[in-house]
Design a protein around this motif. Structure first.
Motif, PDB file in Angstrom:
ATOM      1  N   ILE A  76     -42.063 -18.398   5.493  1.00  0.00           N
ATOM      2  CA  ILE A  76     -40.983 -17.728   4.782  1.00  0.00           C
ATOM      3  C   ILE A  76     -39.714 -18.030   5.580  1.00  0.00           C
ATOM      4  CG2 ILE A  76     -41.465 -15.512   5.924  1.00  0.00           C
ATOM      5  CD1 ILE A  76     -40.530 -14.244   3.162  1.00  0.00           C
ATOM      6  N   VAL A  77     -38.700 -18.571   4.903  1.00  0.00           N
ATOM      7  CA  VAL A  77     -37.526 -19.109   5.595  1.00  0.00           C
ATOM      8  C   VAL A  77     -36.242 -18.499   5.041  1.00  0.00           C
ATOM      9  CG1 VAL A  77     -36.318 -21.203   6.303  1.00  0.00           C
ATOM     10  CG2 VAL A  77     -38.773 -21.312   5.771  1.00  0.00           C
ATOM     11  N   LEU A  78     -35.492 -17.858   5.922  1.00  0.00           N
ATOM     12  CA  LEU A  78     -34.164 -17.372   5.575  1.00  0.00           C
ATOM     13  C   LEU A  78     -33.182 -18.488   5.922  1.00  0.00           C
ATOM     14  CD1 LEU A  78     -32.654 -13.919   6.179  1.00  0.00           C
ATOM     15  CD2 LEU A  78     -31.402 -15.940   6.927  1.00  0.00           C
ATOM     16  N   THR A  79     -32.553 -19.065   4.902  1.00  0.00           N
ATOM     17  CA  THR A  79     -31.594 -20.156   5.099  1.00  0.00           C
ATOM     18  C   THR A  79     -30.186 -19.561   5.111  1.00  0.00           C
ATOM     19  OG1 THR A  79     -33.086 -21.634   3.914  1.00  0.00           O
ATOM     20  CG2 THR A  79     -30.825 -22.396   4.221  1.00  0.00           C
ATOM     21  N   TYR A  80     -29.416 -19.893   6.159  1.00  0.00           N
ATOM     22  CA  TYR A  80     -28.077 -19.326   6.313  1.00  0.00           C
ATOM     23  C   TYR A  80     -27.061 -20.430   6.604  1.00  0.00           C
ATOM     24  CZ  TYR A  80     -28.689 -19.736  11.400  1.00  0.00           C
ATOM     25  OH  TYR A  80     -28.903 -20.208  12.676  1.00  0.00           O
ATOM     26  N   ASN A  81     -25.768 -20.070   6.423  1.00  0.00           N
ATOM     27  CA  ASN A  81     -24.693 -21.034   6.680  1.00  0.00           C
ATOM     28  C   ASN A  81     -23.647 -20.454   7.633  1.00  0.00           C
ATOM     29  OD1 ASN A  81     -22.810 -19.442   5.208  1.00  0.00           O
ATOM     30  ND2 ASN A  81     -23.280 -20.504   3.299  1.00  0.00           N
ATOM     31  N   GLN A  82     -22.583 -21.202   7.843  1.00  0.00           N
ATOM     32  CA  GLN A  82     -21.533 -20.836   8.796  1.00  0.00           C
ATOM     33  C   GLN A  82     -20.677 -19.664   8.321  1.00  0.00           C
ATOM     34  OE1 GLN A  82     -21.610 -23.489   6.798  1.00  0.00           O
ATOM     35  NE2 GLN A  82     -19.568 -24.339   6.399  1.00  0.00           N
ATOM     36  N   PHE A  83     -20.823 -19.254   7.067  1.00  0.00           N
ATOM     37  CA  PHE A  83     -20.028 -18.147   6.524  1.00  0.00           C
ATOM     38  C   PHE A  83     -20.831 -16.846   6.469  1.00  0.00           C
ATOM     39  CE2 PHE A  83     -18.409 -22.078   4.501  1.00  0.00           C
ATOM     40  CZ  PHE A  83     -17.166 -22.101   5.111  1.00  0.00           C
ATOM     41  N   ASP A  84     -21.938 -16.779   7.213  1.00  0.00           N
ATOM     42  CA  ASP A  84     -22.827 -15.616   7.213  1.00  0.00           C
ATOM     43  C   ASP A  84     -23.323 -15.301   5.801  1.00  0.00           C
ATOM     44  OD1 ASP A  84     -22.628 -15.380   9.948  1.00  0.00           O
ATOM     45  OD2 ASP A  84     -21.056 -13.863   9.878  1.00  0.00           O
ATOM     46  N   GLU A  85     -23.681 -16.355   5.097  1.00  0.00           N
ATOM     47  CA  GLU A  85     -24.301 -16.232   3.780  1.00  0.00           C
ATOM     48  C   GLU A  85     -25.739 -16.722   3.893  1.00  0.00           C
ATOM     49  OE1 GLU A  85     -20.650 -17.173   0.732  1.00  0.00           O
ATOM     50  OE2 GLU A  85     -21.579 -18.880   1.753  1.00  0.00           O
ATOM     51  N   ILE A  86     -26.605 -16.151   3.049  1.00  0.00           N
ATOM     52  CA  ILE A  86     -27.989 -16.605   2.987  1.00  0.00           C
ATOM     53  C   ILE A  86     -28.308 -17.010   1.545  1.00  0.00           C
ATOM     54  CG2 ILE A  86     -28.658 -15.144   4.924  1.00  0.00           C
ATOM     55  CD1 ILE A  86     -30.052 -13.264   2.936  1.00  0.00           C
ATOM     56  N   LYS A 145     -38.212 -27.060  -9.791  1.00  0.00           N
ATOM     57  CA  LYS A 145     -38.668 -26.374 -11.001  1.00  0.00           C
ATOM     58  C   LYS A 145     -39.284 -25.012 -10.691  1.00  0.00           C
ATOM     59  CE  LYS A 145     -39.448 -30.669 -13.444  1.00  0.00           C
ATOM     60  NZ  LYS A 145     -40.413 -31.577 -14.054  1.00  0.00           N
ATOM     61  N   GLU A 146     -39.660 -24.792  -9.430  1.00  0.00           N
ATOM     62  CA  GLU A 146     -40.234 -23.499  -9.017  1.00  0.00           C
ATOM     63  C   GLU A 146     -39.193 -22.388  -8.979  1.00  0.00           C
ATOM     64  OE1 GLU A 146     -42.722 -23.108  -5.474  1.00  0.00           O
ATOM     65  OE2 GLU A 146     -42.844 -25.292  -5.457  1.00  0.00           O
ATOM     66  N   ILE A 147     -37.941 -22.746  -8.831  1.00  0.00           N
ATOM     67  CA  ILE A 147     -36.861 -21.777  -8.639  1.00  0.00           C
ATOM     68  C   ILE A 147     -36.068 -21.632  -9.934  1.00  0.00           C
ATOM     69  CG2 ILE A 147     -34.822 -21.208  -7.249  1.00  0.00           C
ATOM     70  CD1 ILE A 147     -37.394 -21.405  -5.598  1.00  0.00           C
ATOM     71  N   ASP A 148     -35.983 -20.404 -10.441  1.00  0.00           N
ATOM     72  CA  ASP A 148     -35.224 -20.162 -11.672  1.00  0.00           C
ATOM     73  C   ASP A 148     -33.720 -20.124 -11.398  1.00  0.00           C
ATOM     74  OD1 ASP A 148     -37.572 -19.956 -13.262  1.00  0.00           O
ATOM     75  OD2 ASP A 148     -37.832 -17.898 -12.565  1.00  0.00           O
ATOM     76  N   SER A 149     -33.344 -19.546 -10.257  1.00  0.00           N
ATOM     77  CA  SER A 149     -31.936 -19.520  -9.856  1.00  0.00           C
ATOM     78  C   SER A 149     -31.871 -19.242  -8.360  1.00  0.00           C
ATOM     79  CB  SER A 149     -31.153 -18.450 -10.632  1.00  0.00           C
ATOM     80  OG  SER A 149     -31.631 -17.161 -10.322  1.00  0.00           O
ATOM     81  N   ALA A 150     -30.770 -19.651  -7.759  1.00  0.00           N
ATOM     82  CA  ALA A 150     -30.548 -19.399  -6.337  1.00  0.00           C
ATOM     83  C   ALA A 150     -29.052 -19.483  -6.071  1.00  0.00           C
ATOM     84  CB  ALA A 150     -31.293 -20.416  -5.473  1.00  0.00           C
ATOM     85  N   GLN A 151     -28.618 -18.750  -5.063  1.00  0.00           N
ATOM     86  CA  GLN A 151     -27.205 -18.803  -4.687  1.00  0.00           C
ATOM     87  C   GLN A 151     -27.017 -18.344  -3.250  1.00  0.00           C
ATOM     88  OE1 GLN A 151     -24.844 -16.165  -7.116  1.00  0.00           O
ATOM     89  NE2 GLN A 151     -26.307 -14.512  -6.964  1.00  0.00           N
ATOM     90  N   TRP A 152     -25.892 -18.785  -2.677  1.00  0.00           N
ATOM     91  CA  TRP A 152     -25.476 -18.305  -1.367  1.00  0.00           C
ATOM     92  C   TRP A 152     -24.893 -16.904  -1.574  1.00  0.00           C
ATOM     93  CZ3 TRP A 152     -26.690 -20.940   2.912  1.00  0.00           C
ATOM     94  CH2 TRP A 152     -26.890 -22.321   2.837  1.00  0.00           C
ATOM     95  N   VAL A 153     -25.337 -15.947  -0.767  1.00  0.00           N
ATOM     96  CA  VAL A 153     -24.923 -14.554  -0.904  1.00  0.00           C
ATOM     97  C   VAL A 153     -24.489 -14.041   0.474  1.00  0.00           C
ATOM     98  CG1 VAL A 153     -25.755 -12.227  -1.468  1.00  0.00           C
ATOM     99  CG2 VAL A 153     -26.585 -14.196  -2.765  1.00  0.00           C
ATOM    100  N   PRO A 154     -23.368 -13.302   0.552  1.00  0.00           N
ATOM    101  CA  PRO A 154     -23.008 -12.698   1.839  1.00  0.00           C
ATOM    102  C   PRO A 154     -24.175 -11.857   2.358  1.00  0.00           C
ATOM    103  CG  PRO A 154     -21.197 -12.478   0.291  1.00  0.00           C
ATOM    104  CD  PRO A 154     -22.379 -12.999  -0.491  1.00  0.00           C
ATOM    105  N   VAL A 155     -24.485 -12.016   3.630  1.00  0.00           N
ATOM    106  CA  VAL A 155     -25.685 -11.413   4.205  1.00  0.00           C
ATOM    107  C   VAL A 155     -25.754  -9.901   3.988  1.00  0.00           C
ATOM    108  CG1 VAL A 155     -24.777 -11.138   6.548  1.00  0.00           C
ATOM    109  CG2 VAL A 155     -27.222 -11.465   6.195  1.00  0.00           C
ATOM    110  N   MET A 156     -24.639  -9.207   4.054  1.00  0.00           N
ATOM    111  CA  MET A 156     -24.659  -7.752   3.907  1.00  0.00           C
ATOM    112  C   MET A 156     -24.824  -7.305   2.451  1.00  0.00           C
ATOM    113  SD  MET A 156     -24.768  -7.032   6.995  1.00  0.00           S
ATOM    114  CE  MET A 156     -24.718  -5.257   7.006  1.00  0.00           C
ATOM    115  N   GLU A 157     -24.624  -8.192   1.505  1.00  0.00           N
ATOM    116  CA  GLU A 157     -24.821  -7.871   0.081  1.00  0.00           C
ATOM    117  C   GLU A 157     -26.237  -8.204  -0.390  1.00  0.00           C
ATOM    118  OE1 GLU A 157     -21.783  -9.439  -2.505  1.00  0.00           O
ATOM    119  OE2 GLU A 157     -20.207  -8.977  -1.055  1.00  0.00           O
ATOM    120  N   ALA A 158     -26.979  -8.940   0.397  1.00  0.00           N
ATOM    121  CA  ALA A 158     -28.304  -9.417  -0.008  1.00  0.00           C
ATOM    122  C   ALA A 158     -29.278  -8.313  -0.426  1.00  0.00           C
ATOM    123  CB  ALA A 158     -28.901 -10.277   1.101  1.00  0.00           C
TER     124      ALA A 158
END
Length: 174
Positions: A43-53, A129-142
């Protein structure tokens, strides 16, 4: 999985003492113990430089809640290779830095989850095809859309560990 018959020859297994493990299913024909087995996953939490996951929605898991990337470890693969592969397959992201975040038992699925946090600069997501939708989300809103926090939810365990990560901008205000 608890073995009743030998996967090699089909003989009915008998319980035999196996040292400190106690009674274990044993094949008298093959002379082999068959310890209970279970799936190993990542299980992998992917994050970026803007503190989004990245949060994903998969209809076969839930129409209501989101999660992070996960997948089964294939024979011959280690957990780190699986984590990198799953993120690439499901999100089209190349992980640049992968950090271990612990192991978690998922009772409902009878799985051992190997948790990771993976860094990638923000980029466009290319979904499988396994993923219906995905987006970068601010970590505190997740948590607003994530599966609820409850015992056995590896998603929240990895998420909470990420929140303690040094350098996270949300922590610098504390």
């Amino acid at each position: 999985m608890h073995y009743v018959y030998c996967p090699l020859c089909g003989s009915k297994l008998v319980n035999k003492e196996a040292g400190d493990d106690g009674l274990v299913p044993y094949c008298e024909q093959c002379k082999k113990y068959w310890f209970d087995s279970f799936a190993s996953c990542v299980i992998v939490l992917t994050y970026n430089q803007f503190d989004e996951i990245v949060l994903c929605r998969q209809g076969y898991l839930s129409d209501k809640y989101t999660s992070i990337t996960s997948g089964y470890i294939s024979p011959g693969e280690n957990a780190e290779e699986t984590a990198v592969r799953e993120v690439k397959e499901e999100l089209g992201i190349d992980i640049q830095n992968l950090e271990y975040a612990g192991t978690y038992w998922f009772e409902r699925g009878q799985m051992l989850m190997h948790g990771f946090m993976g860094y990638s600069p923000k980029c466009e997501l290319v979904l499988s095809k396994e993923i219906d939708s995905a987006q970068w989300v601010p970590v505190m809103e997740a948590p607003k859309t994530m599966f609820p926090d409850r015992p056995g939810n590896a998603l929240y365990d990895v998420y909470k560990r990420f929140l303690k990560k040094p350098g996270l901008k949300v922590n610098s205000k504390c």
